[in-house]
Design an enzyme around this catalytic site. Structure first.
Site, short mmCIF file in Angstrom:
data_model
loop_
_atom_site.label_atom_id
_atom_site.label_comp_id
_atom_site.label_asym_id
_atom_site.label_seq_id
_atom_site.Cartn_x
_atom_site.Cartn_y
_atom_site.Cartn_z
N MET A 100 0.86 -1.18 0.00
CA MET A 100 0.00 0.00 0.00
C MET A 100 0.89 1.22 0.00
SD MET A 100 -3.03 1.34 0.02
CE MET A 100 -3.34 3.11 0.06
N ASN A 121 1.11 4.26 1.04
CA ASN A 121 1.03 5.38 1.98
C ASN A 121 2.24 6.31 1.82
OD1 ASN A 121 -1.11 3.82 3.35
ND2 ASN A 121 0.62 2.55 4.00
N GLU A 160 4.78 1.10 -6.04
CA GLU A 160 4.38 1.98 -4.92
C GLU A 160 5.07 3.33 -5.03
OE1 GLU A 160 1.88 0.76 -3.45
OE2 GLU A 160 2.23 -1.23 -4.30
N HIS A 171 3.22 5.51 -7.36
CA HIS A 171 2.02 6.07 -6.71
C HIS A 171 2.31 7.35 -5.93
CE1 HIS A 171 -1.27 3.38 -7.40
NE2 HIS A 171 -0.73 2.33 -6.82
ZN LIG Z 1 -1.17 0.29 -6.67
#
Ligand SMILES: [Zn+2]
Length: 817
Positions: free
Chosen positions: A263, A265, A296, A299
């Site tokens: 994830m 974050n 990630e 992102h």
């Molecule tokens: Zn993703």
């Protein structure tokens, strides 16, 4: 597994829009007390916000409320209903203070707390996606109400606490964090526990890595690789985007029992910790981890600096991170073969999802509420979307592609945007009008089937009958005359395009320039038996297997023909380790549908590979795994447990592979499995022990698995999944028969005990995959007709039913003799 607010309504898009129109959030100040007890934690949130004045609500899913104060007036805790606290806001500045006791969860969402069986230590991490943030702190839980967060955490004194912004332990057990950049609620996190932490720095960015203490050795061993590739990816993203990473530190936390791969974050990415490898792995496992790291990181720009306004654009987040994460891994790190691995690993995931009756367009699905958006968060959102972005890139070129992305990040920095904003930025940067393309590819569902009609001399393009479309394709065909391969450029416009294949083997689109179900014909399948063993080009090999897999699922390639190809060229033959991705498909799909004797033939091929591979090579490891999974001879498995082939060590992974296989064959028992667990009681061992016990052909074993499905025995998410995967084994039908019926009777009720991600996993892994009968399909359809069926259960059950329909179609087309 429990949630305190299973009945909390999912946020509707219209509710989010009116709340966004009413409010601007100034700041969150969150104090968490993780030191109180192991079941709950204290949570005090102060939210400062501006309002245009009027009624709204804040999201809150506590165990219990201690006190509520709004603009200096106490509020009655009884006002909180189904996770929502109504507020009558004043025009101008408002302050809400919520003091509550929150539940630790153990389903991988909210603030997840787990106990490491290796040493009894406790670990915590936060997973706020997609609607779990209110079970950690009070918030306006939607992606487009961003605000800076300041965290204060009290934790046991031997814990380390990491958050989205840099933090310090100011006195024993007390942690203070700097204010963050504006964040959406869904990527706010805290990672806390006696984690083993390593630090480094790259280009002024402080880097961190962490793992639970029992994985410290594995983390130390791979830290160089992880830090190095993180730095390489930062350099490449900075070069491509011209905008620096803005979230301060970049910490990568490997956490226990994490549901997804990772994830994103900001400042504190969480990864599933099986990505640290206690046992020997092949290169493909490292590539998967590397592409996840890069995904990630992508992102941080696409998702975190600019966030979708609403969940229906989440696909764009994932498609972008998938495409660029993979590309940057291949271009900037040691894993220059990343794209080949992805061909094996990801493409069929997307194609399978696109072939289901639940298929949907990549974009523009509306998503009335958050839960319905979540249902479309699948292989289509990741892989098909990424394939389409790759087509956009090929059409407009790198210059316009990245200039558009930079324009998008600059215009919407720390804000929110939509797909239309991105396409507008591309148009501004010289990409031209992409709307015909988006209409053809993003707003239509299902893959075209593309097959050669050799007699008629043409390639035929057929959209799925339920989803008519007129999509052009541009790709290359690899055509082999004898052993000589050549590449032919093809443009398909309209349903039929002349193509002269003569008597040659053809492989459609091995370069993955387009997206479709490519179906090899019999001439190609037969020819490949001779040609495939000689193909050295890894991308072409992957393309061949993708054609074969698509054609198989399409019901056009015989299981026996796949077995012939496997025996001729078992997919353990290159370091790309296609075996890792192909063998599960072979075991779950091909062999159960293949003629008698196929398992033995594939096993013999695996043994032959095992003998010819160099001792200690990755090929040997792949071949050994394939041999174990296809072995029907308990004595041979016992022989390996006693003495491994030279070059292989009996590590925890291989030991459990052998034990699971022995258990499946009924040649182990509970006592042996329990002893193996006691011998090495790590988290991984517990999961594999569960898988092995559930695989035993005994009534007790199946009851053991079933208790976990029903939640009568509460186990961590990985163990629940392993129980389901062990439950249904070919040859054990007389034992599992009663559960095929019980599954449909008891499935709807599992939504009372499981939720979120875990509920979806339970629905899928406990589906009776070995009961391949039309009557089972009827039972599935009857449950799907229940009006009150949980959304997540409905979607997963529908996909499982589609898989069964496909298995039945394959058996009808190619009866097992
Ligand atoms: Zn993703």
């Amino acid at each position: 597994m429990s949630t305190t607010h299973p009945s909390a309504p999912s946020l509707r898009q219209t509710e989010a829009a009116s709340r966004r129109a009413l409010l601007d959030i100034t700041s969150y100040d969150v104090s968490l007390d993780l030191a109180a007890d192991a079941e709950t934690f204290g949570s005090v949130t102060e939210i400062r916000f501006e309002s245009r004045g009027g009624p709204t609500f804040v999201d809150l899913k506590p165990e219990r409320v201690i006190s509520l104060r709004f603009n200096d007036t106490p509020l009655d805790p009884d006002l909180l209903e189904r996770g929502r606290l109504p507020l009558e806001t004043l025009a101008g500045a408002n302050v809400l203070r919520v003091e509550a006791v929150m539940p630790f969860r153990n389903d991988g969402e909210g603030l997840h707390r787990s106990v490491d069986p290796a040493d009894g230590r406790h670990y915590v991490y936060g997973m706020s996606f997609m609607d779990a943030a209110p079970s950690v702190f009070a918030c306006f839980d939607q992606p487009d109400l961003k605000a800076p967060y300041t965290f204060h955490v009290r934790a046991p004194e031997d814990w380390t606490v990491i958050g989205n912004a840099p933090g310090d332990q100011v006195e024993p057990g007390v942690w203070e964090f700097a204010p963050t950049q504006p964040l959406s609620t869904y990527f706010v996190t805290i990672v806390a526990g006696p984690y083993h932490v390593l630090r480094d720095e790259h280009d002024g960015i402080p880097l961190g890595l962490s793992a639970r203490a029992s994985l410290a050795r594995e983390l130390e061993r791979d830290a160089d690789e992880l830090f190095t590739m993180t730095g390489q990816c930062f350099d490449e993203f900075h070069r491509r985007f011209g905008i620096r990473y803005p979230f301060g530190d970049y910490h990568q936390a490997f956490v226990p029992e994490f549901n997804a791969g990772a994830m994103e974050n900001p400042g504190c990415v969480t990864f599933r910790d099986p990505y640290l490898f206690p046992s020997r792995v092949t290169r493909s496992a490292r590539v998967v981890r590397a592409t996840t790291v890069a995904h990630e990181m992508a992102h941080q720009w696409f998702g975190n600096i600019v966030t979708p306004k609403w969940w229906d654009d989440l696909w764009l987040n994932e498609s972008f991170a998938e495409y660029l994460g993979n590309r940057v891994t291949a271009e900037a790190t040691q894993y220059d073969d990343a794209m080949t691995h992805l061909s094996y690993q990801r493409r069929q995931w997307g194609l399978s999802a696109d072939m289901q009756s639940s298929t949907h367009p990549v974009a523009g699905n509306g998503a009335d509420d958050a839960m319905s958006a979540l249902q479309d968060f699948d292989g289509i959102s990741y892989t098909k979307g990424a394939s389409i972005l790759r087509q956009v890139n090929a059409t407009i070129g790198d210059d316009a592609f990245f200039a558009g992305a930079i324009d998008h990040f600059t215009r919407h920095r720390f804000g929110n945007a939509t797909m239309h904003d991105l396409f507008a930025s591309w148009a501004d940067q010289g990409a031209g009008d992409l709307s015909p393309f988006t209409g053809e590819w993003l707003r239509t569902a299902g893959p075209d089937a593309i097959e050669l009609d050799r007699g008629a001399g043409l390639l035929r393009r057929t959209p799925p009958p339920e989803h008519p479309a007129d999509r052009p394709h541009r790709f290359r065909v690899a055509q082999a005359d004898g052993g000589q391969w050549r590449s032919v450029d093809v443009t398909l416009v309209g349903p039929e395009t002349p193509y002269d294949a003569a008597d040659d083997v053809i492989v459609i689109d091995p370069d993955e320039d387009s997206w479709g179900v490519y179906v090899p014909d019999e001439v190609t399948m037969t020819g490949l038996v001779t040609l495939l063993p000689e193909v050295k080009d890894e991308a072409l090999r992957a393309g061949i297997w993708n054609n074969v897999r698509s054609g198989f699922h399409h019901g056009a390639v015989a299981p026996a023909a796949v077995v012939d190809l496997l025996v001729a060229s078992l997919p353990v033959e290159d370091t790309a380790d296609s075996a890792r991705h192909l063998m599960p498909w072979v075991l779950n799909w091909v062999l159960p549908a293949a003629p008698a004797g196929s398992l033995e033939r594939v096993h013999a091929a695996a043994l032959a590979k095992l003998t010819e591979c160099a001792a200690g090579s990755e090929l040997q490891l792949s071949a050994f795994r394939a041999a174990v999974h296809t072995c029907a001879d308990p004595a041979a498995l016992r022989g390996w447990l006693d003495r491994m082939p030279e070059g292989l060590e009996l590590d925890v992974d291989l030991r459990w592979r052998l034990l699971v296989r022995l258990a499946t064959l009924g040649s182990s028992d509970r006592a042996e499995l329990d002893a193996a667990l006691a011998d090495e009681p790590t988290g991984q061992s517990r999961v594999e022990h569960t898988r092995a016990v559930a695989s035993l052909p005994t009534a007790e074993a199946k009851a053991f698995a079933w208790e976990r499905f029903l939640g009568a025995v509460d186990v961590p998410n990985y163990e629940l999944e392993a129980a389901g995967r062990g439950m249904w084994r070919g040859g054990q039908e007389s034992l599992t028969e009663e559960y095929a019926e019980r599954y449909f009777a008891e499935l709807p009720g599992t939504a009372e005990t499981h939720s979120g991600w875990v509920l979806g996993v339970a629905t899928e892994v406990f589906f009776p995959t070995t009961a391949v009968r039309p009557a089972i399909l009827d039972r599935a359809r009857a449950v799907l007709d229940l009006p009150e069926l949980d959304h997540t259960v409905r979607r997963r059950l529908s996909d499982c039913a589609d898989d069964l329909r496909r298995r039945l179609a394959i058996r009808e087309a190619f009866p097992i003799r």
